[in-house]
Enzyme design. Structure first.
Site, short mmCIF file in Angstrom:
data_model
loop_
_atom_site.label_atom_id
_atom_site.label_comp_id
_atom_site.label_asym_id
_atom_site.label_seq_id
_atom_site.Cartn_x
_atom_site.Cartn_y
_atom_site.Cartn_z
N GLU A 186 0.83 -1.22 0.00
CA GLU A 186 0.00 0.00 0.00
C GLU A 186 0.86 1.27 0.00
O GLU A 186 0.51 2.27 0.61
CB GLU A 186 -0.97 -0.02 1.19
CG GLU A 186 -1.96 -1.18 1.12
CD GLU A 186 -2.90 -1.26 2.32
OE1 GLU A 186 -2.89 -0.35 3.16
OE2 GLU A 186 -3.66 -2.26 2.41
N GLU A 293 -5.08 -8.08 -0.59
CA GLU A 293 -5.88 -7.79 0.61
C GLU A 293 -7.24 -7.27 0.19
O GLU A 293 -7.36 -6.45 -0.73
CB GLU A 293 -5.23 -6.72 1.50
CG GLU A 293 -4.18 -7.21 2.46
CD GLU A 293 -3.74 -6.11 3.41
OE1 GLU A 293 -4.61 -5.36 3.92
OE2 GLU A 293 -2.53 -5.96 3.62
#
Length: 376
Positions: A186, A293
């Site tokens: 991320e 995710e």
């Protein structure tokens, strides 16, 4: 003059050499089992997707530390096909105890036939703030960790600890256990200290390349499959690749996306478009791809598993080796992402499990995805 038969053989050899030979890991010295896992995941993503759950066998709703337990197993009778663990505490005060605990979890999962994926919520090694960026106290650190940075030696010491652990995790025959390693995830957001506002593109690429080369070439870690996974801050392949270190440094491409699967909105078309960018790049470059995710906290949507997640995963031309949902906190009443006994989404999750597209631990164990040798 070449006969048609000879020409056909030449074409087949050429096709195999230049078509299949590119399906290879970035580590030419990868262990036998790591190579087998890589190629097994390649085959699986052509016809289905492994279901993964973060911290699945470490703890769950109302329990922690039980042997051979997961909330998923309590619901369907088998563990997720992939178990997510984290190096988060490897630099904490109880690092050695945590390393021993995770070593057992990884070894148990591998010996059962499951896959291990490793995240790294890496606390800032030179300042306060943990792994999150906190505006009032956090300071840029990536430029300090890379070569010529004043914390570079400290970073190498931390990597030494990871290498020692990775090379200690062994299967029943003494073989090193392969793992998917997904550091600095991320990175296109700003919430972690390695995020895009806190380091330059080149600093991030340098951090990735150094980390990979040091572990592989200096510390002889040859059981990692390297996974690159931003969040959702891209709309094109060019944007996706902005901080990509290069094909020679990555084995798997992925992305994290909670926002479009119910957290902020239900926008499966946007989620598909972005996963398609990831999947298409993987196909083009002979990489693995994954939905690294996702999830819906508390799972209030009783048909989320089949109506949202499976619906998205089955869309045309997506090839994803696994999809991971986040953890089930042992103490929180709301922070959980997989069903537990009695949860209202259990019937839909059973349907999700029974679908031939999804792969769980019992499916993987039957396939012997590591091509393990018989016990000595």
């Amino acid at each position: 003059m070449i006969s048609k038969h000879t020409l056909t053989i030449i074409i087949l050899i050429f096709s195999y050499t230049f078509g299949h030979a590119q399906w290879k890991l970035m580590d030419k010295n990868a262990t036998r089992e790591t190579k087998k896992l890589f190629h097994s995941l390649k085959k699986i993503q052509k016809k289905g997707t492994i279901f993964a759950h973060q911290h699945a066998t470490e703890y769950g709703r109302g329990w922690s530390g039980d042997d051979d337990r997961s909330d998923v197993k309590s619901v369907i009778g088998t563990h997720p096909g992939m178990i997510g663990i984290d190096f988060q505490n490897f630099t904490g005060p109880n690092a050695e105890a945590d390393k021993a605990r995770l070593k057992k979890i990884a070894e148990d999962a591998y010996n059962r036939g499951a896959v291990i994926t490793v995240a790294w919520h890496f606390s800032n090694p030179v300042g306060p703030g943990g792994f999150y960026w906190q505006d009032s106290i956090s300071k840029p650190v990536v430029n300090k960790l890379i070569p010529n940075g004043d914390a570079h030696d400290k970073y190498k010491d931390i990597l030494d600890g990871i290498a020692e652990w990775a090379n200690s995790c062994k299967g029943a025959n003494g073989e090193l256990i392969p793992m998917i390693f997904r550091p600095y995830h991320e990175f296109d957001g700003d919430w972690f200290w390695w995020g895009r506002s806190h380091c330059t593109v080149e600093e991030f690429k340098t951090l990735w390349k150094f980390t990979a080369s040091y572990l592989r070439d200096e510390k002889n870690v040859h059981n990692f499959i390297w996974a690159f996974s931003p969040d959702t801050k891209f709309n094109t392949e060019e944007e996706y690749l902005e901080r990509y270190p290069g094909d020679e440094w990555v084995d798997m491409v992925g992305m994290d996306n909670y926002a479009d699967l119910g957290r902020d909105q239900y926008d499966l078309d946007t989620a598909y478009k972005k996963l398609k960018i990831v999947s298409d790049y993987a196909i083009k470059k002979k990489k693995l791809a994954a939905f690294t995710e996702t999830g819906l906290e508390s799972i209030p949507n009783t048909t989320w598993w089949t109506g949202t997640l499976l619906n998205l995963m089955k869309r045309d031309e997506l090839r994803l080796s696994y999809v991971l949902v986040w953890r089930n906190d042992s103490r929180s009443d709301t922070h959980y992402y997989a069903p537990h006994p009695g949860h209202k989404s259990v019937p839909d999750f059973i349907e999700f499990y029974q679908d031939k597209f999804t792969w769980f631990e019992d499916d993987l164990a039957k396939k012997n995805i590591y091509k393990k040798r018989k016990h000595k």
